[in-house]
Motif scaffolding. Structure first.
Motif, PDB file in Angstrom:
ATOM      1  N   VAL A   1       1.783   6.457  -1.244  1.00 14.81           N
ATOM      2  CA  VAL A   1       1.011   6.541  -0.010  1.00 14.81           C
ATOM      3  C   VAL A   1       1.176   5.228   0.745  1.00 14.81           C
ATOM      4  CG1 VAL A   1      -1.087   5.775  -1.191  1.00 14.81           C
ATOM      5  CG2 VAL A   1      -1.275   6.954   0.992  1.00 14.81           C
ATOM      6  N   ALA A   2       1.244   5.295   2.070  1.00 14.60           N
ATOM      7  CA  ALA A   2       1.482   4.110   2.898  1.00 14.60           C
ATOM      8  C   ALA A   2       0.383   3.986   3.944  1.00 14.60           C
ATOM      9  CB  ALA A   2       2.844   4.190   3.580  1.00 14.60           C
ATOM     10  N   GLY A   3       0.132   2.753   4.365  1.00 16.92           N
ATOM     11  CA  GLY A   3      -0.863   2.495   5.392  1.00 16.92           C
ATOM     12  C   GLY A   3      -0.716   1.087   5.937  1.00 16.92           C
ATOM     13  N   TYR A   4      -1.467   0.778   7.001  1.00 13.13           N
ATOM     14  CA  TYR A   4      -1.382  -0.541   7.628  1.00 13.13           C
ATOM     15  C   TYR A   4      -2.597  -1.386   7.255  1.00 13.13           C
ATOM     16  CZ  TYR A   4       2.532   1.058  10.449  1.00 13.13           C
ATOM     17  OH  TYR A   4       3.758   1.511  10.847  1.00 13.13           O
ATOM     18  N   VAL A   5      -2.330  -2.647   6.907  1.00 16.48           N
ATOM     19  CA  VAL A   5      -3.394  -3.565   6.508  1.00 16.48           C
ATOM     20  C   VAL A   5      -3.115  -4.937   7.111  1.00 16.48           C
ATOM     21  CG1 VAL A   5      -3.889  -2.382   4.330  1.00 16.48           C
ATOM     22  CG2 VAL A   5      -2.162  -4.179   4.393  1.00 16.48           C
ATOM     23  N   LEU A   6      -4.105  -5.828   6.982  1.00 22.08           N
ATOM     24  CA  LEU A   6      -3.972  -7.214   7.447  1.00 22.08           C
ATOM     25  C   LEU A   6      -3.162  -8.004   6.442  1.00 22.08           C
ATOM     26  CD1 LEU A   6      -4.882  -9.439   9.501  1.00 22.08           C
ATOM     27  CD2 LEU A   6      -6.821  -9.850   7.984  1.00 22.08           C
ATOM     28  N   ALA A   7      -2.089  -8.663   6.909  1.00 18.72           N
ATOM     29  CA  ALA A   7      -1.223  -9.442   6.032  1.00 18.72           C
ATOM     30  C   ALA A   7      -1.646 -10.901   6.024  1.00 18.72           C
ATOM     31  CB  ALA A   7       0.234  -9.314   6.468  1.00 18.72           C
ATOM     32  N   ALA A   8      -0.991 -11.694   5.152  1.00 16.95           N
ATOM     33  CA  ALA A   8      -1.349 -13.098   5.005  1.00 16.95           C
ATOM     34  C   ALA A   8      -1.059 -13.907   6.266  1.00 16.95           C
ATOM     35  CB  ALA A   8      -0.597 -13.704   3.814  1.00 16.95           C
ATOM     36  N   ASP A   9      -0.093 -13.457   7.082  1.00 16.94           N
ATOM     37  CA  ASP A   9       0.237 -14.185   8.311  1.00 16.94           C
ATOM     38  C   ASP A   9      -0.534 -13.672   9.518  1.00 16.94           C
ATOM     39  OD1 ASP A   9       1.395 -11.726   8.537  1.00 16.94           O
ATOM     40  OD2 ASP A   9       3.440 -12.437   8.906  1.00 16.94           O
ATOM     41  N   SER A  10      -1.648 -12.954   9.267  1.00 16.03           N
ATOM     42  CA  SER A  10      -2.573 -12.444  10.291  1.00 16.03           C
ATOM     43  C   SER A  10      -1.972 -11.336  11.153  1.00 16.03           C
ATOM     44  CB  SER A  10      -3.051 -13.592  11.204  1.00 16.03           C
ATOM     45  OG  SER A  10      -3.730 -14.566  10.443  1.00 16.03           O
ATOM     46  N   THR A  11      -0.884 -10.742  10.705  1.00 16.66           N
ATOM     47  CA  THR A  11      -0.318  -9.603  11.422  1.00 16.66           C
ATOM     48  C   THR A  11      -0.638  -8.324  10.664  1.00 16.66           C
ATOM     49  OG1 THR A  11       1.781  -9.798  10.244  1.00 16.66           O
ATOM     50  CG2 THR A  11       1.558 -11.035  12.307  1.00 16.66           C
ATOM     51  N   SER A  12      -0.350  -7.193  11.293  1.00 15.17           N
ATOM     52  CA  SER A  12      -0.578  -5.904  10.647  1.00 15.17           C
ATOM     53  C   SER A  12       0.710  -5.488   9.928  1.00 15.17           C
ATOM     54  CB  SER A  12      -0.965  -4.858  11.694  1.00 15.17           C
ATOM     55  OG  SER A  12      -1.181  -3.603  11.098  1.00 15.17           O
ATOM     56  N   LYS A  13       0.606  -5.167   8.691  1.00 11.00           N
ATOM     57  CA  LYS A  13       1.771  -4.822   7.887  1.00 11.00           C
ATOM     58  C   LYS A  13       1.584  -3.452   7.241  1.00 11.00           C
ATOM     59  CE  LYS A  13       4.095  -8.750   8.288  1.00 11.00           C
ATOM     60  NZ  LYS A  13       5.465  -8.834   8.842  1.00 11.00           N
ATOM     61  N   ARG A  14       2.701  -2.757   7.094  1.00 13.28           N
ATOM     62  CA  ARG A  14       2.688  -1.456   6.429  1.00 13.28           C
ATOM     63  C   ARG A  14       2.907  -1.677   4.929  1.00 13.28           C
ATOM     64  NH1 ARG A  14       3.629   3.953   7.806  1.00 13.28           N
ATOM     65  NH2 ARG A  14       4.763   5.188   6.272  1.00 13.28           N
ATOM     66  N   VAL A  15       2.028  -1.150   4.099  1.00 12.69           N
ATOM     67  CA  VAL A  15       2.153  -1.298   2.652  1.00 12.69           C
ATOM     68  C   VAL A  15       2.266   0.075   2.008  1.00 12.69           C
ATOM     69  CG1 VAL A  15       0.849  -3.450   2.600  1.00 12.69           C
ATOM     70  CG2 VAL A  15      -0.360  -1.284   2.334  1.00 12.69           C
ATOM     71  N   ARG A  16       2.913   0.086   0.866  1.00  7.90           N
ATOM     72  CA  ARG A  16       3.048   1.306   0.078  1.00  7.90           C
ATOM     73  C   ARG A  16       2.455   1.057  -1.308  1.00  7.90           C
ATOM     74  NH1 ARG A  16       6.599   4.985   2.278  1.00  7.90           N
ATOM     75  NH2 ARG A  16       7.805   4.220   4.050  1.00  7.90           N
ATOM     76  N   VAL A  17       1.680   1.981  -1.791  1.00 11.25           N
ATOM     77  CA  VAL A  17       1.119   1.886  -3.132  1.00 11.25           C
ATOM     78  C   VAL A  17       1.449   3.164  -3.886  1.00 11.25           C
ATOM     79  CG1 VAL A  17      -0.753   0.321  -2.475  1.00 11.25           C
ATOM     80  CG2 VAL A  17      -1.104   2.783  -2.326  1.00 11.25           C
ATOM     81  N   TYR A  18       1.373   3.072  -5.213  1.00 13.05           N
ATOM     82  CA  TYR A  18       1.802   4.179  -6.056  1.00 13.05           C
ATOM     83  C   TYR A  18       0.732   4.480  -7.102  1.00 13.05           C
ATOM     84  CZ  TYR A  18       6.146   2.528  -3.997  1.00 13.05           C
ATOM     85  OH  TYR A  18       7.095   2.105  -3.102  1.00 13.05           O
TER      86      TYR A  18
END
Length: 406
Positions: free
Chosen positions: A11-28
């Motif tokens: 499943v994938a979604g957008y979250v706050l990244a360490a560099d203060s941008t929005s990043k797409r992450v995938r989890v399993y």
């Protein structure tokens, strides 16, 4: 969200990244629900303003995130400060620009090898201002000690291990690099003769009770300085070790929990320490009367002449001065703890009992630190066996006496 060919759910979604941008992450996850729960947890952290590491982050970004959002809640403040210095001085300059998802075992091994052989004076331009040494081409070869390189390696392993737990990395590549073996720091604890001389030499010192308690019980410096009178029961001869006094960067002198949860314990006080503590209490009451309104009633057992807490650094300076005045061999304060264990081991006390007394995390720590004593005891055991096997005047036909072997 979909099911992969290997049976896992992704499943994938957008979250706050360490560099203060929005990043797409995938989890399993092994099930659809497990994968959804993992993403929901990351989104919840993101909504609270906590950055989430992503697989396309650099090592530097991830280490910054890990220090600020993970390690800060799990480590004691002084430990976190050392971790941060290690990351700032060594890990980010050496590996910070690499993508964490592309970090390989070879990258880590090359970095550690370079760290062992590079002059720190050159790499950090320590002599740039005074224009000497490495700044003028005369390299001083100021390299990191093997123990420091091992420490840097352990910090990197801890950070990447958390990335594995967060499903950002499939494996911890730093664990595949074998740390170079290095000799542990040598220490010279008090001998039996010196240990018998030590309490008598300390008797005239204001902190006589502290020094004797350190030698006879093996308590750590912070545990001694954090003792309150309410922790002592001089009638039954016991002490409760509940806290440690440490100097932190933000809070100054602060009472912290003991080094580990197992370090919180109740110990029996030797008779000599009970008498020393009673004398120390009388002296402290006299100091309180002399100080008058300037007295600070901190409730601590060991204080300054005005009742305030003793700074650990000041204790070390006082201890060195005491050794010089008494004409004793110069040792570290922590060597009193080593002396306790060494003397017990030489008297035949089992390693397990010593581990429990000193509250080491593992028996291997106790065995490793005091290997030099074990070697001496082995020689004594071999000599004893040699004496038993040597010819005697007894009848050779006499059967050996029965013995119990454990």
């Amino acid at each position: 969200m979909y099911q992969r060919k290997d049976g896992r759910w992704e499943v994938a979604g957008y979250v706050l990244a360490a560099d203060s941008t929005s990043k797409r992450v995938r989890v399993y996850g092994s099930t659809r629900r497990e994968a959804a729960d993992k993403l929901a947890e990351k989104i919840a952290d993101s909504n609270r303003g906590l950055p989430v590491a992503t697989s396309d982050s650099t090592v530097g970004d991830y280490l910054t995130y890990w220090l600020g959002s993970v390690a800060v809640h799990r480590l004691r403040e002084n430990t976190h400060t050392r971790y941060a210095a290690c990351v700032r001085l060594h890990l980010i300059p050496g590996l910070g620009n690499k993508k964490i998802a592309r970090l390989t075992t070879k990258d880590v091994r090359t970095f550690l090898d370079r760290l062992r052989t590079t002059c720190q004076c050159c790499i950090h331009s320590l002599d740039a201002e005074r224009k000497a040494c490495c700044a003028i081409g005369d390299c001083c070869q100021k390299q990191l000690s093997p123990s420091t390189v091992t420490y840097v390696h352990s910090v990197l392993k801890s950070a990447l291990e958390h990335a594995v737990r967060e499903d950002e990395l499939p494996r911890n590549v730093a664990r595949n690099v074998k740390a170079a073996a290095h000799r542990p720091r040598r220490f010279r604890p008090l001998t039996s003769a010196e240990a018998r001389q030590f309490p008598d030499a300390a008797r005239t010192d204001r902190l006589h009770a502290l020094y004797e308690l350190a030698l006879r019980t093996g308590l750590r410096k912070g545990e001694l300085l954090g003792l309150h009178w309410e922790d002592l029961d001089l009638t039954t001869g016991t002490a409760s070790i509940r806290r440690s006094l440490q100097r932190t960067r933000t809070g100054g002198l602060t009472h912290l929990p003991t080094k580990t949860r197992a370090s919180e314990r109740r110990i029996a006080l030797p008779t000599e320490c009970i008498q020393s503590l009673k004398e120390h209490k009388q002296r402290q009451d006299e100091e309180s009367e002399t100080a008058g309104s300037a007295w600070r009633d901190s409730g601590l057992v060991f204080t300054t002449p005005t009742g305030g807490p003793l700074d650990p650094a000041n204790l070390l300076r006082r201890f060195r001065s005491f050794l010089e005045r008494a004409g004793l061999r110069r040792i570290r304060f922590h060597d009193l703890r080593h002396s306790t264990a060494t003397l017990l081991l030489e008297q035949g006390v089992d390693l397990v009992v010593i581990k429990e007394l000193l509250r080491h995390a593992h028996i291997g720590v106790t065995a490793g630190v005091y290997a030099h004593v074990r070697l001496r005891l082995q020689r004594q055991a071999i000599q004893t066996l040699g004496n038993a096997l040597s010819p005697t005047d007894n009848d050779p036909d006499d059967p050996p006496s029965a013995a119990v072997v454990r």
